[in-house]
Design an enzyme around this catalytic site. Structure first.
Site, PDB file in Angstrom:
ATOM      1  N   CYS A   1       0.556   1.717   2.605  1.00 24.00           N
ATOM      2  CA  CYS A   1       0.155   2.185   3.947  1.00 24.00           C
ATOM      3  C   CYS A   1       0.673   3.598   4.180  1.00 24.00           C
ATOM      4  CB  CYS A   1       0.693   1.254   5.024  1.00 24.00           C
ATOM      5  SG  CYS A   1      -0.208  -0.310   5.198  1.00 24.00           S
TER       6      CYS A   1
ATOM      7  N   ASN B   1      -4.622  -7.592  -9.244  1.00 24.20           N
ATOM      8  CA  ASN B   1      -3.715  -8.723  -9.425  1.00 24.20           C
ATOM      9  C   ASN B   1      -3.489  -9.396  -8.074  1.00 24.20           C
ATOM     10  OD1 ASN B   1      -3.315  -8.194 -12.207  1.00 24.20           O
ATOM     11  ND2 ASN B   1      -1.891  -6.554 -11.688  1.00 24.20           N
TER      12      ASN B   1
ATOM     13  N   HIS C   1      -0.199  -5.025  -0.953  1.00 28.92           N
ATOM     14  CA  HIS C   1      -1.287  -4.327  -0.250  1.00 28.92           C
ATOM     15  C   HIS C   1      -2.407  -4.260  -1.279  1.00 28.92           C
ATOM     16  CE1 HIS C   1      -2.598  -0.819   2.575  1.00 28.92           C
ATOM     17  NE2 HIS C   1      -3.596  -1.038   1.711  1.00 28.92           N
TER      18      HIS C   1
ATOM     19  N   HIS D   1      -4.933  -3.646  -3.975  1.00 29.43           N
ATOM     20  CA  HIS D   1      -5.203  -2.451  -4.771  1.00 29.43           C
ATOM     21  C   HIS D   1      -6.012  -2.832  -5.993  1.00 29.43           C
ATOM     22  CE1 HIS D   1      -1.200  -4.054  -5.715  1.00 29.43           C
ATOM     23  NE2 HIS D   1      -1.401  -3.688  -6.979  1.00 29.43           N
TER      24      HIS D   1
ATOM     25  N   HIS E   1      -6.848  -1.543  -9.655  1.00 30.39           N
ATOM     26  CA  HIS E   1      -6.491  -0.596 -10.709  1.00 30.39           C
ATOM     27  C   HIS E   1      -7.800  -0.128 -11.364  1.00 30.39           C
ATOM     28  CE1 HIS E   1      -2.109  -1.778 -11.182  1.00 30.39           C
ATOM     29  NE2 HIS E   1      -2.565  -2.857 -10.568  1.00 30.39           N
TER      30      HIS E   1
HETATM   31  P1  DGP Z   1       0.496  -4.484  -9.335  1.00 35.13           P
HETATM   32  O1  DGP Z   1       1.527  -4.842 -10.357  1.00 35.13           O
HETATM   33  O2  DGP Z   1      -0.887  -4.954  -9.722  1.00 35.13           O
HETATM   34  O3  DGP Z   1       0.896  -4.899  -7.948  1.00 35.13           O
HETATM   35  O4  DGP Z   1       0.427  -2.900  -9.352  1.00 35.13           O
HETATM   36  C1  DGP Z   1       1.209  -2.091  -8.544  1.00 35.13           C
HETATM   37  C2  DGP Z   1       1.137  -0.708  -9.110  1.00 35.13           C
HETATM   38  O5  DGP Z   1       1.589   0.181  -8.120  1.00 35.13           O
HETATM   39  C3  DGP Z   1       2.008  -0.476 -10.332  1.00 35.13           C
HETATM   40  O6  DGP Z   1       1.160  -0.156 -11.437  1.00 35.13           O
HETATM   41  C4  DGP Z   1       2.888   0.704  -9.986  1.00 35.13           C
HETATM   42  C5  DGP Z   1       2.251   1.262  -8.745  1.00 35.13           C
HETATM   43  N1  DGP Z   1       3.156   1.774  -7.751  1.00 35.13           N
HETATM   44  C6  DGP Z   1       4.190   1.110  -7.162  1.00 35.13           C
HETATM   45  N2  DGP Z   1       4.780   1.895  -6.249  1.00 35.13           N
HETATM   46  C7  DGP Z   1       4.099   3.069  -6.255  1.00 35.13           C
HETATM   47  C8  DGP Z   1       4.229   4.287  -5.513  1.00 35.13           C
HETATM   48  O7  DGP Z   1       5.100   4.458  -4.657  1.00 35.13           O
HETATM   49  N3  DGP Z   1       3.339   5.275  -5.795  1.00 35.13           N
HETATM   50  C9  DGP Z   1       2.355   5.119  -6.731  1.00 35.13           C
HETATM   51  N4  DGP Z   1       1.531   6.147  -6.929  1.00 35.13           N
HETATM   52  N5  DGP Z   1       2.200   3.995  -7.442  1.00 35.13           N
HETATM   53  C10 DGP Z   1       3.069   3.000  -7.198  1.00 35.13           C
END
Ligand code: DGP
Length: 111
Positions: free
Chosen positions: A7, A84, A95, A97, A99
């Protein structure tokens, strides 16, 4: 949600390399890049996961994901869009997302 990092990225309150944004979705580079292109596409509105998202939200995020891949030049070579849901799938940020991964041969099935 004030304590949600995604967010805060969507609101430009936390840093990220934003590749695309519109009124409904934001796309930014994943911090832990797993492929030459690794972008996360999220809805602006906080939704915990795909399990709680409505069709309009899924549509907006899906369309943005395809657009990011196309704009990065992967429409012909191909790319993967994956989300996921929950702990056993490895969801670490609550949140929604998607990929978007591209730029190398992607194995199947994923680990
Ligand atoms: P998942 O494991 O599917 O919930 O993927 C979460 C992804 O989010 C993981 O690949 C790393 C990424 N991530 C976590 N925190 C941050 C952040 O603060 N900034 C960015 N750009 N990516 C983040």
């Amino acid at each position: 949600m004030a304590d949600c990092i995604f967010c805060r990225i969507a609101a430009h309150e936390a840093p990220a390399t934003i590749r695309y944004e519109d009124g409904d979705a934001v796309a930014f580079d994943d911090l832990g890049r797993r492929a030459p292109l690794h972008v996360l596409v999220i809805p602006r509105r906080h939704v915990a996961s795909l399990a709680e998202a409505d069709a309009a939200t899924i549509g907006a995020v899906g369309a943005a994901a395809a657009r990011v891949a196309r704009d990065a030049g992967y429409a012909e070579r191909g790319y993967r869009v994956v989300t996921n849901v929950g702990p056993e799938a490895g969801q670490s940020v609550p949140h929604l997302h998607f990929h978007v991964l591209a730029g190398r041969q992607l194995g199947w099935p994923p680990g």
